[in-house]
Write an enzyme that holds these catalytic residues in place. Sequence first.
Site, PDB file in Angstrom:
ATOM      1  N   SER A  12     -19.845  -5.745  10.130  1.00  0.00           N
ATOM      2  CA  SER A  12     -18.455  -5.178  10.478  1.00  0.00           C
ATOM      3  C   SER A  12     -18.516  -4.738  11.807  1.00  0.00           C
ATOM      4  O   SER A  12     -17.591  -4.855  12.591  1.00  0.00           O
ATOM      5  CB  SER A  12     -17.881  -4.041   9.846  1.00  0.00           C
ATOM      6  OG  SER A  12     -18.996  -3.253   9.552  1.00  0.00           O
TER       7      SER A  12
ATOM      8  N   CYS B  68       9.858 -13.914  -4.312  1.00  0.00           N
ATOM      9  CA  CYS B  68       9.535 -12.489  -4.920  1.00  0.00           C
ATOM     10  C   CYS B  68      10.563 -11.866  -5.686  1.00  0.00           C
ATOM     11  O   CYS B  68      11.635 -11.836  -5.224  1.00  0.00           O
ATOM     12  CB  CYS B  68       9.394 -11.950  -3.359  1.00  0.00           C
ATOM     13  SG  CYS B  68       9.114 -10.038  -3.516  1.00  0.00           S
TER      14      CYS B  68
ATOM     15  N   TRP C  22     -11.813  -8.472 -15.651  1.00  0.00           N
ATOM     16  CA  TRP C  22     -11.620  -7.245 -15.757  1.00  0.00           C
ATOM     17  C   TRP C  22     -10.356  -6.447 -16.265  1.00  0.00           C
ATOM     18  O   TRP C  22     -10.140  -5.477 -16.269  1.00  0.00           O
ATOM     19  CB  TRP C  22     -11.963  -6.577 -14.484  1.00  0.00           C
ATOM     20  CG  TRP C  22     -11.385  -7.233 -13.259  1.00  0.00           C
ATOM     21  CD1 TRP C  22     -10.152  -6.881 -12.773  1.00  0.00           C
ATOM     22  CD2 TRP C  22     -11.781  -8.064 -12.497  1.00  0.00           C
ATOM     23  NE1 TRP C  22      -9.841  -7.656 -11.754  1.00  0.00           N
ATOM     24  CE2 TRP C  22     -10.923  -8.601 -11.466  1.00  0.00           C
ATOM     25  CE3 TRP C  22     -12.992  -9.103 -12.327  1.00  0.00           C
ATOM     26  CZ2 TRP C  22     -11.000  -9.597 -10.283  1.00  0.00           C
ATOM     27  CZ3 TRP C  22     -13.365  -9.890 -11.567  1.00  0.00           C
ATOM     28  CH2 TRP C  22     -12.365 -10.239 -10.526  1.00  0.00           C
TER      29      TRP C  22
ATOM     30  N   TYR D 280     -22.041  -6.236   2.060  1.00  0.00           N
ATOM     31  CA  TYR D 280     -21.865  -4.768   1.929  1.00  0.00           C
ATOM     32  C   TYR D 280     -22.864  -4.143   0.777  1.00  0.00           C
ATOM     33  O   TYR D 280     -22.055  -3.510  -0.146  1.00  0.00           O
ATOM     34  CB  TYR D 280     -20.230  -4.397   1.550  1.00  0.00           C
ATOM     35  CG  TYR D 280     -19.024  -4.863   2.490  1.00  0.00           C
ATOM     36  CD1 TYR D 280     -18.864  -4.022   3.543  1.00  0.00           C
ATOM     37  CD2 TYR D 280     -18.482  -6.102   2.545  1.00  0.00           C
ATOM     38  CE1 TYR D 280     -18.168  -4.171   4.279  1.00  0.00           C
ATOM     39  CE2 TYR D 280     -17.693  -6.634   3.217  1.00  0.00           C
ATOM     40  CZ  TYR D 280     -17.310  -5.592   4.307  1.00  0.00           C
ATOM     41  OH  TYR D 280     -16.329  -5.794   5.172  1.00  0.00           O
TER      42      TYR D 280
ATOM     43  N   GLU E 145     -13.635  -3.133  -9.150  1.00  0.00           N
ATOM     44  CA  GLU E 145     -13.072  -2.542  -7.929  1.00  0.00           C
ATOM     45  C   GLU E 145     -14.040  -2.603  -6.742  1.00  0.00           C
ATOM     46  O   GLU E 145     -13.488  -2.674  -5.597  1.00  0.00           O
ATOM     47  CB  GLU E 145     -12.410  -1.107  -8.294  1.00  0.00           C
ATOM     48  CG  GLU E 145     -11.360  -1.378  -9.031  1.00  0.00           C
ATOM     49  CD  GLU E 145     -10.118  -2.166  -8.242  1.00  0.00           C
ATOM     50  OE1 GLU E 145      -9.961  -2.064  -7.190  1.00  0.00           O
ATOM     51  OE2 GLU E 145      -9.152  -2.487  -9.386  1.00  0.00           O
TER      52      GLU E 145
ATOM     53  N   LEU F 236     -22.864 -10.931  -1.979  1.00  0.00           N
ATOM     54  CA  LEU F 236     -21.491 -10.271  -1.820  1.00  0.00           C
ATOM     55  C   LEU F 236     -21.504  -9.706  -0.448  1.00  0.00           C
ATOM     56  O   LEU F 236     -20.250  -9.143  -0.161  1.00  0.00           O
ATOM     57  CB  LEU F 236     -21.594  -9.508  -2.981  1.00  0.00           C
ATOM     58  CG  LEU F 236     -20.730  -9.941  -4.317  1.00  0.00           C
ATOM     59  CD1 LEU F 236     -20.695  -8.931  -5.378  1.00  0.00           C
ATOM     60  CD2 LEU F 236     -19.323 -10.397  -4.111  1.00  0.00           C
TER      61      LEU F 236
ATOM     62  N   CYS G 171      14.539  -5.994  -0.174  1.00  0.00           N
ATOM     63  CA  CYS G 171      13.330  -5.886   0.580  1.00  0.00           C
ATOM     64  C   CYS G 171      13.855  -5.845   2.294  1.00  0.00           C
ATOM     65  O   CYS G 171      14.360  -6.574   2.694  1.00  0.00           O
ATOM     66  CB  CYS G 171      12.452  -7.146   0.524  1.00  0.00           C
ATOM     67  SG  CYS G 171      11.031  -7.169   1.924  1.00  0.00           S
TER      68      CYS G 171
ATOM     69  N   GLN H 223     -12.965  -5.949   0.171  1.00  0.00           N
ATOM     70  CA  GLN H 223     -13.486  -6.810   1.311  1.00  0.00           C
ATOM     71  C   GLN H 223     -13.840  -8.224   0.791  1.00  0.00           C
ATOM     72  O   GLN H 223     -14.375  -8.926   1.367  1.00  0.00           O
ATOM     73  CB  GLN H 223     -14.516  -6.262   2.200  1.00  0.00           C
ATOM     74  CG  GLN H 223     -14.198  -5.017   2.627  1.00  0.00           C
ATOM     75  CD  GLN H 223     -13.209  -4.789   3.576  1.00  0.00           C
ATOM     76  OE1 GLN H 223     -12.852  -5.820   4.130  1.00  0.00           O
ATOM     77  NE2 GLN H 223     -12.833  -3.493   3.744  1.00  0.00           N
TER      78      GLN H 223
ATOM     79  N   ASP I  75      -4.452  -0.235  -1.616  1.00  0.00           N
ATOM     80  CA  ASP I  75      -5.474  -1.147  -0.878  1.00  0.00           C
ATOM     81  C   ASP I  75      -4.660  -1.897   0.332  1.00  0.00           C
ATOM     82  O   ASP I  75      -3.483  -1.736   0.443  1.00  0.00           O
ATOM     83  CB  ASP I  75      -6.153  -2.007  -1.847  1.00  0.00           C
ATOM     84  CG  ASP I  75      -5.162  -3.105  -2.399  1.00  0.00           C
ATOM     85  OD1 ASP I  75      -4.143  -3.056  -2.182  1.00  0.00           O
ATOM     86  OD2 ASP I  75      -5.757  -3.820  -3.109  1.00  0.00           O
TER      87      ASP I  75
ATOM     88  N   TYR J 231      -9.033   5.133  -2.856  1.00  0.00           N
ATOM     89  CA  TYR J 231      -8.757   3.964  -3.510  1.00  0.00           C
ATOM     90  C   TYR J 231      -9.267   3.665  -4.758  1.00  0.00           C
ATOM     91  O   TYR J 231      -8.476   3.500  -5.807  1.00  0.00           O
ATOM     92  CB  TYR J 231      -8.656   2.808  -2.686  1.00  0.00           C
ATOM     93  CG  TYR J 231      -8.439   1.482  -3.409  1.00  0.00           C
ATOM     94  CD1 TYR J 231      -7.312   0.936  -3.795  1.00  0.00           C
ATOM     95  CD2 TYR J 231      -9.743   0.812  -3.734  1.00  0.00           C
ATOM     96  CE1 TYR J 231      -7.044  -0.303  -4.667  1.00  0.00           C
ATOM     97  CE2 TYR J 231      -9.288  -0.276  -4.808  1.00  0.00           C
ATOM     98  CZ  TYR J 231      -8.082  -0.661  -5.102  1.00  0.00           C
ATOM     99  OH  TYR J 231      -7.906  -1.964  -6.005  1.00  0.00           O
TER     100      TYR J 231
ATOM    101  N   CYS K 296       3.488 -11.617  -1.451  1.00  0.00           N
ATOM    102  CA  CYS K 296       3.564 -11.040  -0.092  1.00  0.00           C
ATOM    103  C   CYS K 296       2.327 -11.163   0.634  1.00  0.00           C
ATOM    104  O   CYS K 296       1.793 -10.270   0.957  1.00  0.00           O
ATOM    105  CB  CYS K 296       4.037  -9.704  -0.271  1.00  0.00           C
ATOM    106  SG  CYS K 296       4.718  -8.949   1.107  1.00  0.00           S
TER     107      CYS K 296
HETATM  108 FE1  SF4 Z   1       6.978  -9.193   0.795  1.00  0.00          FE
HETATM  109 FE2  SF4 Z   1       9.658  -8.415   1.026  1.00  0.00          FE
HETATM  110 FE3  SF4 Z   1       9.105 -11.027   1.030  1.00  0.00          FE
HETATM  111 FE4  SF4 Z   1       8.701  -9.745  -1.198  1.00  0.00          FE
HETATM  112  S1  SF4 Z   1      10.694  -9.994  -0.076  1.00  0.00           S
HETATM  113  S2  SF4 Z   1       7.318 -11.095  -0.294  1.00  0.00           S
HETATM  114  S3  SF4 Z   1       8.095  -7.803  -0.518  1.00  0.00           S
HETATM  115  S4  SF4 Z   1       8.320  -9.384   2.540  1.00  0.00           S
END
Ligand code: SF4
Length: 500
Positions: free
Chosen positions: A382, A273, A95, A153, A108, A151, A279, A113, A209, A191, A263
Amino acid sequence: MSGRAAGRQAETERRAPGAENQAQKTKNQEQGARHLEHGAKHQELGAKRQERGAKDRARRAKDRTPEAEPDAELKAYFGTKLLTWFREAARDLPWRRTRDPYHIWVSEIMLQQTRVDTVIPYFLRFIERFPTIRDLAEAPEAEVLKMWEGLGYYSRARNLQAAARQVMERHGGAVPADKAAVSALKGVGPYTAGAILSIAFNRPEPAVDGNVMRVLSRFFLLEGDIAKPAVREGLEELARDLIPEGEAANFNQALMELGALVCTPRSPGCLTCPVMERCAGRLAGRAHELPVKAKAKPPKPEHRLAALIWGRGEHAGKVLVRRRPKAGLLAGMWELPHVEAPNASIWRSTDAGPDWLAGALAAEGLRVRPVRPVADAEHVFSHLHWHVKVWEADLLEGSIPALSSFAGGVFGGVREEGAVYLHDAGDDAGGDRSGGAAEIGLERDDAPSYRWVGKDEFENLAWPKMFRTLLSRFFASADAGLWTGARKRQWAGLSAGDKK
Ligand code: SF4
């Protein structure tokens, strides 16, 4: 009349208008007093409403705190780092090779879920079968459900088709690029609307999300409970504020991708990251604690007894199944006939259980004699957790369900997962396995319809995962000849060792 009497009458007549006026005046005063009283009550109610509103606003404001208000420099840092990373790290997903809003919309809805790996083959098959909105709008619902089978739902599939029809009727078959119009489509929440508008049309709309909520909660060290609508709204405002000029499509996808790949819920890969330097959650050593989310109530357990009825004569090799009503839980899907047991001990009992099953099905017009338990299965929604015990049962002659008397359950759209545990063949309980009831597959909107299905037809109907697994195993064991003769043989490969 004497002169005096005439004078009194004249006096009375002279006074009468005044008296009437006085009476009217009194009446008006009373009415005025009542109005004042009502007015005061209204004022009081209004004040109470205002007070309630103020309290509500205060509560919502409290839920939104601590609110992140990134300055321009932090926003630029976040956006630039994320977009640079996304250009390198973005997965090549089907997609993402298109800007067709219909294809993005389908993806989407499927991804809600559901894991990306699971969605890919479904998405490809679905788009191949329904390449345009018109194709989806004009397809029989049963076919759409069949393409969705597995799938879960299922209300998502029905809503998607209903929305495709809305697009045909209202927008000439083109997905609208307008927020109000997209949001008005069936099954399209904030969303999905944000995802369609940003990814397909590059409109600066947030698409928040679970992944995005996690990333934002951690990066900005936000401790609001993301299960609360006010906190979600706050995160949407924040996400909107962060979108770099002209980069809505890539930025929103980058945010989701960071949550999916780096994350992650349990083990955030902070060291790789792109935004780790700033962060706040990581710097405070609190990334693992975020986001805060109140635990949802566990699904309510429900014990159900099902009947596996093999056909005879012209229906030999077939199983009696029913289709659920068009509305409600698992609407329009096929299943074995089953009923709710009043409690777990009756469900478990080999005396009371089959009695209850026979009695409850008879009340619906289907007369059976349960013979032996052949499988246990679980189906998790659910809000519900079905524990299903399947009894092989004989259909008694002349037993044709009165379809209109059946009361199917009505629930909202749900997630469903299935697991199946098959029993050993056990002892021959005897009894005449009768069949021969006529085809009884009438279709109605408000009641399930019954029908005999063989293995080939079974493949073409839409089943909840649990019943599909059960029936495919039943048919496989029938192919192996395990449902004939004295019924004492073990099912090859389906013995206790098959239990999970
Ligand atoms: Fe998540 Fe922050 Fe770690 Fe990046 S640095 S993975 S945003 S917790």
